[in-house]
Design a protein around this motif. Structure first.
Motif, PDB file in Angstrom:
ATOM      1  N   LEU A  65       6.143  25.671  17.307  1.00 57.78           N
ATOM      2  CA  LEU A  65       7.119  25.830  18.379  1.00 57.78           C
ATOM      3  C   LEU A  65       6.991  27.161  19.097  1.00 57.78           C
ATOM      4  N   TYR A  66       6.424  28.181  18.414  1.00 56.78           N
ATOM      5  CA  TYR A  66       6.405  29.537  18.961  1.00 56.78           C
ATOM      6  C   TYR A  66       4.976  30.077  19.048  1.00 56.78           C
ATOM      7  N   ASP A  67       4.507  30.236  20.252  1.00 56.12           N
ATOM      8  CA  ASP A  67       3.188  30.812  20.498  1.00 56.12           C
ATOM      9  C   ASP A  67       3.287  32.325  20.295  1.00 56.12           C
ATOM     10  N   VAL A  68       2.503  32.868  19.350  1.00 52.08           N
ATOM     11  CA  VAL A  68       2.566  34.303  19.039  1.00 52.08           C
ATOM     12  C   VAL A  68       1.348  35.066  19.560  1.00 52.08           C
ATOM     13  N   LYS A  69       0.576  34.426  20.427  1.00 53.40           N
ATOM     14  CA  LYS A  69      -0.648  35.045  20.948  1.00 53.40           C
ATOM     15  C   LYS A  69      -0.396  36.382  21.627  1.00 53.40           C
ATOM     16  N   ASP A  70       0.699  36.510  22.351  1.00 54.12           N
ATOM     17  CA  ASP A  70       0.959  37.726  23.116  1.00 54.12           C
ATOM     18  C   ASP A  70       1.653  38.830  22.315  1.00 54.12           C
ATOM     19  N   ASP A  71       1.949  38.569  21.053  1.00 52.89           N
ATOM     20  CA  ASP A  71       2.542  39.598  20.187  1.00 52.89           C
ATOM     21  C   ASP A  71       1.424  40.560  19.785  1.00 52.89           C
ATOM     22  N   SER A  72       1.577  41.836  20.125  1.00 53.23           N
ATOM     23  CA  SER A  72       0.513  42.827  19.895  1.00 53.23           C
ATOM     24  C   SER A  72       0.091  42.929  18.434  1.00 53.23           C
ATOM     25  N   LYS A  73       0.970  42.611  17.508  1.00 50.00           N
ATOM     26  CA  LYS A  73       0.583  42.705  16.094  1.00 50.00           C
ATOM     27  C   LYS A  73      -0.426  41.621  15.692  1.00 50.00           C
ATOM     28  N   HIS A  74      -0.630  40.628  16.564  1.00 48.65           N
ATOM     29  CA  HIS A  74      -1.599  39.569  16.280  1.00 48.65           C
ATOM     30  C   HIS A  74      -2.886  39.705  17.090  1.00 48.65           C
ATOM     31  N   ALA A  75      -3.064  40.816  17.767  1.00 43.13           N
ATOM     32  CA  ALA A  75      -4.241  40.997  18.640  1.00 43.13           C
ATOM     33  C   ALA A  75      -5.554  40.851  17.866  1.00 43.13           C
ATOM     34  N   THR A  76      -5.625  41.388  16.677  1.00 43.16           N
ATOM     35  CA  THR A  76      -6.859  41.314  15.887  1.00 43.16           C
ATOM     36  C   THR A  76      -7.191  39.874  15.522  1.00 43.16           C
ATOM     37  N   ILE A  77      -6.208  39.118  15.059  1.00 46.86           N
ATOM     38  CA  ILE A  77      -6.468  37.729  14.674  1.00 46.86           C
ATOM     39  C   ILE A  77      -6.790  36.877  15.901  1.00 46.86           C
ATOM     40  N   VAL A  78      -6.158  37.149  17.036  1.00 54.41           N
ATOM     41  CA  VAL A  78      -6.470  36.417  18.272  1.00 54.41           C
ATOM     42  C   VAL A  78      -7.931  36.634  18.641  1.00 54.41           C
ATOM     43  N   ASN A  79      -8.369  37.875  18.652  1.00 57.88           N
ATOM     44  CA  ASN A  79      -9.758  38.180  19.010  1.00 57.88           C
ATOM     45  C   ASN A  79     -10.747  37.579  18.019  1.00 57.88           C
ATOM     46  N   GLU A  80     -10.439  37.685  16.735  1.00 57.02           N
ATOM     47  CA  GLU A  80     -11.338  37.165  15.710  1.00 57.02           C
ATOM     48  C   GLU A  80     -11.427  35.647  15.781  1.00 57.02           C
ATOM     49  N   MET A  81     -10.296  34.982  15.973  1.00 63.86           N
ATOM     50  CA  MET A  81     -10.316  33.521  16.037  1.00 63.86           C
ATOM     51  C   MET A  81     -10.963  33.026  17.331  1.00 63.86           C
ATOM     52  N   ARG A  82     -10.759  33.733  18.430  1.00 62.77           N
ATOM     53  CA  ARG A  82     -11.413  33.359  19.690  1.00 62.77           C
ATOM     54  C   ARG A  82     -12.932  33.447  19.538  1.00 62.77           C
ATOM     55  N   GLU A  83     -13.396  34.534  18.917  1.00 65.55           N
ATOM     56  CA  GLU A  83     -14.837  34.716  18.717  1.00 65.55           C
ATOM     57  C   GLU A  83     -15.408  33.621  17.815  1.00 65.55           C
ATOM     58  N   ARG A  84     -14.708  33.311  16.724  1.00 62.22           N
ATOM     59  CA  ARG A  84     -15.177  32.279  15.795  1.00 62.22           C
ATOM     60  C   ARG A  84     -15.149  30.897  16.460  1.00 62.22           C
ATOM     61  N   LEU A  85     -14.113  30.612  17.233  1.00 64.18           N
ATOM     62  CA  LEU A  85     -14.033  29.349  17.962  1.00 64.18           C
ATOM     63  C   LEU A  85     -15.227  29.201  18.894  1.00 64.18           C
ATOM     64  N   ASN A  86     -15.561  30.256  19.609  1.00 67.22           N
ATOM     65  CA  ASN A  86     -16.706  30.214  20.522  1.00 67.22           C
ATOM     66  C   ASN A  86     -18.019  30.033  19.779  1.00 67.22           C
ATOM     67  N   GLN A  87     -18.157  30.671  18.609  1.00 61.70           N
ATOM     68  CA  GLN A  87     -19.363  30.478  17.797  1.00 61.70           C
ATOM     69  C   GLN A  87     -19.512  29.014  17.392  1.00 61.70           C
ATOM     70  N   LEU A  88     -18.429  28.431  16.893  1.00 61.91           N
ATOM     71  CA  LEU A  88     -18.479  27.038  16.453  1.00 61.91           C
ATOM     72  C   LEU A  88     -18.697  26.094  17.640  1.00 61.91           C
ATOM     73  N   ARG A  89     -18.046  26.370  18.755  1.00 63.15           N
ATOM     74  CA  ARG A  89     -18.225  25.550  19.963  1.00 63.15           C
ATOM     75  C   ARG A  89     -19.692  25.538  20.376  1.00 63.15           C
ATOM     76  N   ASP A  90     -20.321  26.713  20.400  1.00 62.96           N
ATOM     77  CA  ASP A  90     -21.719  26.801  20.806  1.00 62.96           C
ATOM     78  C   ASP A  90     -22.651  26.132  19.790  1.00 62.96           C
ATOM     79  N   TYR A  91     -22.353  26.295  18.508  1.00 61.56           N
ATOM     80  CA  TYR A  91     -23.180  25.702  17.460  1.00 61.56           C
ATOM     81  C   TYR A  91     -23.086  24.173  17.460  1.00 61.56           C
ATOM     82  N   LEU A  92     -21.899  23.657  17.697  1.00 59.14           N
ATOM     83  CA  LEU A  92     -21.664  22.215  17.627  1.00 59.14           C
ATOM     84  C   LEU A  92     -21.798  21.510  18.973  1.00 59.14           C
ATOM     85  N   LYS A  93     -22.218  22.238  19.991  1.00 58.09           N
ATOM     86  CA  LYS A  93     -22.301  21.682  21.337  1.00 58.09           C
ATOM     87  C   LYS A  93     -23.197  20.460  21.374  1.00 58.09           C
TER      88      LYS A  93
END
Length: 102
Positions: free
Chosen positions: A52-80
């Motif tokens: 129900l609550y998107d926490v992407k813009d909460d500054s305390k989650h910036a590290t996990i947002v960046n890490e998960m975005r990078e990993r998502l892109n790695q998997l997207r490119d690998y599984l393309k």
């Protein structure tokens, strides 16, 4: 035991109905990329299992947002999907193709 993470992709032809998305899901976090809408979300699944609550813009989650975005892109490119998914060939099916089609 629960796997560490999984990637999913949802493609829908009618972007007005349900937008296409890709996501990386872990036991605690779910990162969604609504790529056709140029929008991302992060959910804390332990504290918000109904997402129900998107926490992407909460500054305390910036590290996990960046890490998960990078990993998502790695998997997207690998599984393309390969560029030429419909190349002609018998694919080991031993099907005779009429000469007019070849």
């Amino acid at each position: 035991p629960w796997r560490e993470e999984f990637f999913y992709e949802f493609t829908f032809m009618d972007e007005n109905f349900i937008p296409s998305s890709k996501a990386l899901v872990r036991k605690k976090w779910k990162f969604i990329d609504w790529y056709m809408k140029n929008y991302t979300q992060l959910f804390d699944l332990e504290n918000d299992p109904l997402e129900l609550y998107d926490v992407k813009d909460d500054s305390k989650h910036a590290t996990i947002v960046n890490e998960m975005r990078e990993r998502l892109n790695q998997l997207r490119d690998y599984l393309k999907e390969p560029e030429n998914v419909c190349e002609r060939g018998d694919y080991g099916l031993n099907i005779s193709v009429p000469s007019a089609v070849k």
